[in-house]
Design a protein around this motif. Structure first.
Motif, mmCIF file in Angstrom:
data_model
loop_
_atom_site.group_PDB
_atom_site.id
_atom_site.type_symbol
_atom_site.label_atom_id
_atom_site.label_comp_id
_atom_site.label_asym_id
_atom_site.label_seq_id
_atom_site.Cartn_x
_atom_site.Cartn_y
_atom_site.Cartn_z
ATOM 1 N N MET A 1 -7.119 -23.404 -2.073
ATOM 2 C CA MET A 1 -6.113 -22.464 -1.662
ATOM 3 C C MET A 1 -4.734 -23.038 -1.990
ATOM 4 S SD MET A 1 -6.167 -20.589 2.031
ATOM 5 C CE MET A 1 -7.521 -19.474 2.018
ATOM 6 N N THR A 2 -3.853 -22.203 -2.465
ATOM 7 C CA THR A 2 -2.512 -22.664 -2.834
ATOM 8 C C THR A 2 -1.576 -22.597 -1.620
ATOM 9 O OG1 THR A 2 -1.853 -20.457 -3.524
ATOM 10 C CG2 THR A 2 -2.825 -21.880 -5.214
ATOM 11 N N SER A 3 -0.404 -23.212 -1.765
ATOM 12 C CA SER A 3 0.530 -23.286 -0.640
ATOM 13 C C SER A 3 1.008 -21.902 -0.201
ATOM 14 C CB SER A 3 1.721 -24.175 -0.998
ATOM 15 O OG SER A 3 2.436 -23.661 -2.093
ATOM 16 N N TRP A 4 1.261 -21.005 -1.142
ATOM 17 C CA TRP A 4 1.748 -19.685 -0.749
ATOM 18 C C TRP A 4 0.654 -18.883 -0.050
ATOM 19 C CZ3 TRP A 4 -0.482 -15.301 -2.720
ATOM 20 C CH2 TRP A 4 -1.221 -15.424 -3.905
ATOM 21 N N GLN A 5 -0.600 -19.113 -0.391
ATOM 22 C CA GLN A 5 -1.695 -18.441 0.308
ATOM 23 C C GLN A 5 -1.851 -19.003 1.719
ATOM 24 O OE1 GLN A 5 -4.575 -19.391 -2.748
ATOM 25 N NE2 GLN A 5 -4.924 -17.211 -3.139
ATOM 26 N N MET A 56 7.533 -23.948 5.748
ATOM 27 C CA MET A 56 6.107 -24.265 5.811
ATOM 28 C C MET A 56 5.553 -24.563 4.420
ATOM 29 S SD MET A 56 3.324 -24.772 7.481
ATOM 30 C CE MET A 56 3.542 -24.115 9.109
ATOM 31 N N GLU A 57 5.990 -23.816 3.427
ATOM 32 C CA GLU A 57 5.527 -24.053 2.061
ATOM 33 C C GLU A 57 6.016 -25.414 1.558
ATOM 34 O OE1 GLU A 57 4.901 -21.655 -2.107
ATOM 35 O OE2 GLU A 57 6.107 -20.759 -0.537
ATOM 36 N N SER A 58 7.241 -25.775 1.895
ATOM 37 C CA SER A 58 7.769 -27.089 1.515
ATOM 38 C C SER A 58 6.955 -28.205 2.165
ATOM 39 C CB SER A 58 9.235 -27.213 1.923
ATOM 40 O OG SER A 58 10.016 -26.267 1.261
ATOM 41 N N ILE A 59 6.613 -28.028 3.434
ATOM 42 C CA ILE A 59 5.808 -29.028 4.145
ATOM 43 C C ILE A 59 4.426 -29.142 3.506
ATOM 44 C CG2 ILE A 59 4.643 -29.502 6.340
ATOM 45 C CD1 ILE A 59 7.123 -28.236 7.716
ATOM 46 N N LEU A 60 3.810 -28.009 3.202
ATOM 47 C CA LEU A 60 2.474 -28.033 2.599
ATOM 48 C C LEU A 60 2.489 -28.713 1.234
ATOM 49 C CD1 LEU A 60 1.205 -24.475 3.570
ATOM 50 C CD2 LEU A 60 0.327 -26.652 4.424
ATOM 51 N N LYS A 62 4.567 -31.081 0.274
ATOM 52 C CA LYS A 62 4.718 -32.522 0.491
ATOM 53 C C LYS A 62 3.414 -33.159 0.970
ATOM 54 C CE LYS A 62 9.630 -32.634 1.069
ATOM 55 N NZ LYS A 62 10.777 -33.117 1.784
ATOM 56 N N LEU A 63 2.550 -32.341 1.593
ATOM 57 C CA LEU A 63 1.245 -32.837 2.015
ATOM 58 C C LEU A 63 0.227 -32.824 0.875
ATOM 59 C CD1 LEU A 63 0.955 -31.181 5.543
ATOM 60 C CD2 LEU A 63 1.320 -33.599 5.013
ATOM 61 N N GLY A 64 0.651 -32.324 -0.284
ATOM 62 C CA GLY A 64 -0.206 -32.379 -1.465
ATOM 63 C C GLY A 64 -0.935 -31.104 -1.809
ATOM 64 N N VAL A 65 -0.616 -30.007 -1.129
ATOM 65 C CA VAL A 65 -1.256 -28.734 -1.443
ATOM 66 C C VAL A 65 -0.659 -28.184 -2.726
ATOM 67 C CG1 VAL A 65 -1.681 -26.392 -0.621
ATOM 68 C CG2 VAL A 65 -1.673 -28.278 1.005
ATOM 69 N N ASN A 66 -1.496 -27.682 -3.620
ATOM 70 C CA ASN A 66 -1.079 -27.135 -4.895
ATOM 71 C C ASN A 66 -0.184 -25.923 -4.688
ATOM 72 O OD1 ASN A 66 -0.820 -26.458 -7.583
ATOM 73 N ND2 ASN A 66 -2.932 -25.767 -7.808
ATOM 74 N N SER A 67 0.903 -25.834 -5.434
ATOM 75 C CA SER A 67 1.832 -24.707 -5.311
ATOM 76 C C SER A 67 1.275 -23.422 -5.923
ATOM 77 C CB SER A 67 3.176 -25.038 -5.921
ATOM 78 O OG SER A 67 3.061 -25.175 -7.314
ATOM 79 N N GLY A 68 0.374 -23.535 -6.849
ATOM 80 C CA GLY A 68 -0.216 -22.361 -7.470
ATOM 81 C C GLY A 68 0.553 -21.816 -8.661
ATOM 82 N N ASN A 69 1.597 -22.488 -9.069
ATOM 83 C CA ASN A 69 2.389 -22.045 -10.229
ATOM 84 C C ASN A 69 1.857 -22.651 -11.498
ATOM 85 O OD1 ASN A 69 4.003 -20.528 -8.604
ATOM 86 N ND2 ASN A 69 5.548 -22.122 -8.380
#
Length: 69
Positions: A1-5, A56-60, A62-69
């Motif tokens: 799951m990507t950060s925006w999702q 929240m997206e910025s935090i995710l 930084k935690l290593g979640v893929n941005s999805g771009n």
């Protein structure tokens, strides 16, 4: 799951939980002030839609979640 999702899943969860805790007819009713949290989550969603920035997206990210771009 990507950060925006994940942001949308988290926001939806926050809104549904705060409604469950804040609506007097709910079996999980705690206090009507939980509805203020619903307004806060909605305002943050509105702000992120206008400014295209979400904490929240910025935090995710930084935690290593893929941005999805």
């Amino acid at each position: 799951m990507t950060s925006w999702q994940l942001v949308r899943v988290i926001a939806g969860t926050f809104i549904l939980l705060s409604l469950a805790f804040g609506v007097p007819g709910s079996p999980w009713f705690i206090n009507q002030w939980w509805l203020a949290f619903t307004a806060f989550a909605g305002a943050n969603l509105l702000q992120s839609g206008v400014t295209q920035w979400c904490l929240m997206e910025s935090i995710l990210r930084k935690l290593g979640v893929n941005s999805g771009n």
